[in-house]
Scaffold this active site. Structure first.
Site, PDB file in Angstrom:
ATOM      1  N   LYS A  30       2.721   2.337   7.435  1.00  0.00           N
ATOM      2  CA  LYS A  30       2.959   0.890   7.352  1.00  0.00           C
ATOM      3  C   LYS A  30       4.449   0.543   7.237  1.00  0.00           C
ATOM      4  CE  LYS A  30       1.019  -0.485   3.559  1.00  0.00           C
ATOM      5  NZ  LYS A  30       2.157  -0.820   2.720  1.00  0.00           N
ATOM      6  N   ARG A  69      -3.327  -7.777  -0.344  1.00  0.00           N
ATOM      7  CA  ARG A  69      -4.180  -6.596  -0.500  1.00  0.00           C
ATOM      8  C   ARG A  69      -5.496  -6.951  -1.189  1.00  0.00           C
ATOM      9  NH1 ARG A  69       0.569  -2.770  -0.727  1.00  0.00           N
ATOM     10  NH2 ARG A  69      -0.212  -0.651  -0.743  1.00  0.00           N
ATOM     11  N   ARG A  79       5.337  13.920   3.152  1.00  0.00           N
ATOM     12  CA  ARG A  79       6.142  12.686   3.189  1.00  0.00           C
ATOM     13  C   ARG A  79       7.197  12.685   2.074  1.00  0.00           C
ATOM     14  NH1 ARG A  79       4.315   6.392   3.044  1.00  0.00           N
ATOM     15  NH2 ARG A  79       3.710   6.741   0.884  1.00  0.00           N
ATOM     16  N   ARG A 113       8.295  10.030  -3.478  1.00  0.00           N
ATOM     17  CA  ARG A 113       7.901   8.801  -4.156  1.00  0.00           C
ATOM     18  C   ARG A 113       7.007   9.178  -5.328  1.00  0.00           C
ATOM     19  NH1 ARG A 113       5.522   4.062  -0.323  1.00  0.00           N
ATOM     20  NH2 ARG A 113       3.930   4.026  -1.932  1.00  0.00           N
ATOM     21  N   ARG A 161      -5.349   5.501  -4.628  1.00  0.00           N
ATOM     22  CA  ARG A 161      -4.863   4.361  -3.831  1.00  0.00           C
ATOM     23  C   ARG A 161      -5.794   4.125  -2.647  1.00  0.00           C
ATOM     24  NH1 ARG A 161       0.673   6.778  -2.657  1.00  0.00           N
ATOM     25  NH2 ARG A 161       1.079   5.042  -1.266  1.00  0.00           N
TER      26      ARG A 161
HETATM   27  P1  AMP Z   1       3.208   0.389  -0.869  1.00  0.00           P
HETATM   28  O1  AMP Z   1       4.670   0.652  -0.900  1.00  0.00           O
HETATM   29  O2  AMP Z   1       2.822  -0.761  -0.004  1.00  0.00           O
HETATM   30  O3  AMP Z   1       2.399   1.632  -0.569  1.00  0.00           O
HETATM   31  O4  AMP Z   1       2.794  -0.043  -2.359  1.00  0.00           O
HETATM   32  C1  AMP Z   1       3.000   0.836  -3.453  1.00  0.00           C
HETATM   33  C2  AMP Z   1       2.241   0.327  -4.668  1.00  0.00           C
HETATM   34  O5  AMP Z   1       2.747  -0.966  -5.059  1.00  0.00           O
HETATM   35  C3  AMP Z   1       0.753   0.108  -4.483  1.00  0.00           C
HETATM   36  O6  AMP Z   1       0.006   1.311  -4.624  1.00  0.00           O
HETATM   37  C4  AMP Z   1       0.460  -0.881  -5.612  1.00  0.00           C
HETATM   38  O7  AMP Z   1       0.441  -0.245  -6.867  1.00  0.00           O
HETATM   39  C5  AMP Z   1       1.704  -1.780  -5.568  1.00  0.00           C
HETATM   40  N1  AMP Z   1       1.513  -2.916  -4.633  1.00  0.00           N
HETATM   41  C6  AMP Z   1       2.180  -3.139  -3.464  1.00  0.00           C
HETATM   42  N2  AMP Z   1       1.756  -4.265  -2.872  1.00  0.00           N
HETATM   43  C7  AMP Z   1       0.793  -4.780  -3.674  1.00  0.00           C
HETATM   44  C8  AMP Z   1      -0.042  -5.925  -3.594  1.00  0.00           C
HETATM   45  N3  AMP Z   1      -0.005  -6.769  -2.550  1.00  0.00           N
HETATM   46  N4  AMP Z   1      -0.913  -6.142  -4.619  1.00  0.00           N
HETATM   47  C9  AMP Z   1      -0.960  -5.323  -5.667  1.00  0.00           C
HETATM   48  N5  AMP Z   1      -0.234  -4.201  -5.798  1.00  0.00           N
HETATM   49  C10 AMP Z   1       0.644  -3.918  -4.813  1.00  0.00           C
END
Ligand code: AMP
Length: 207
Positions: free
Chosen positions: A13, A88, A122, A151, A162
């Protein structure tokens, strides 16, 4: 033009978001990135956000929506926005509908098995912040030569959590946009170039 990019963990993404926003001159907003920045800069929500992120859970909607709205207030919405990782939850999609019109949602579809295989390889570059796939974490970043790091939420256990949460909570978001005839699904097991090309073909019909 406002675009939403939805995808499970390790679906690529962030990589596609960077390519799309550059190609179409959109402002790229990643809620995951905003949260990681808040942790690094010791925001007052730091501990709360890290607690959720580290166990692979979603940050509560009220905080997430507040953080997004604050970010949106600092940019020129006329240029168009690419939302990466937001919404989300169904509640977030409904709230977003009250903020601005979404023109297209892109869903990067990845099976859990593939996501779990990708978690091992990754890494993220400490200097340029790009994601890099490699079997050896001591390799330098292929883009800038910087040091690679992992990360914090990229462990097999967290990725699995997740993924489960994604299937449970984000599925209604996919249905929400399918109902609005705005969902474009892409097979995220394909190469970065193939995925980007498919997305461009679709977006070029709207531009
Ligand atoms: P990402 O970088 O998009 O994979 O997001 C990393 C983490 O940030 C996720 O696993 C959630 O813990 C948090 N997170 C990111 N976007 C959201 C969202 N829209 N709603 C809730 N938690 C989020």
């Amino acid at each position: 033009m406002n675009i939403v990019l939805i995808g499970g963990p390790l679906s690529g993404k962030g990589t596609q978001a960077k390519l799309i926003s550059k190609e179409y001159g959109l402002c790229h907003i990643s809620t995951g990135e905003l949260f990681r920045e808040m942790i690094e800069t010791n925001s007052k929500y730091k501990d709360l956000i890290s607690e959720y992120m580290n166990k692979g859970s979603l940050v509560p909607d009220d905080i997430t929506i507040k953080v997004l709205k604050e970010k949106l207030s600092t940019i020129d919405l006329e240029k168009g926005v690419l939302l990466d990782g937001f919404p989300r939850t169904l509640n977030q999609s409904q709230k977003l509908d009250n903020i601005f019109k979404i023109d297209q949602t892109i869903f990067l579809d990845i099976p859990m098995q593939v996501a779990l295989e990708r978690v091992e390889t990754r890494f993220v570059c400490e200097s340029c912040n790009k994601n890099v796939r490699t079997n050896n974490k001591n390799n330098p970043c292929i883009y800038c030569g910087g040091k690679l790091t992992k990360r914090k939420d990229d462990t097999t256990t967290t990725a699995m959590e997740r993924f489960k949460e994604f299937m449970l909570v984000t599925q209604p978001v996919i249905e929400f946009y399918t109902g609005q005839k705005k969902l474009f699904k892409v097979d995220a097991t394909k190469s970065i170039e193939e995925i980007f090309n498919e997305i461009k073909v679709r977006l070029n019909t709207l531009w």
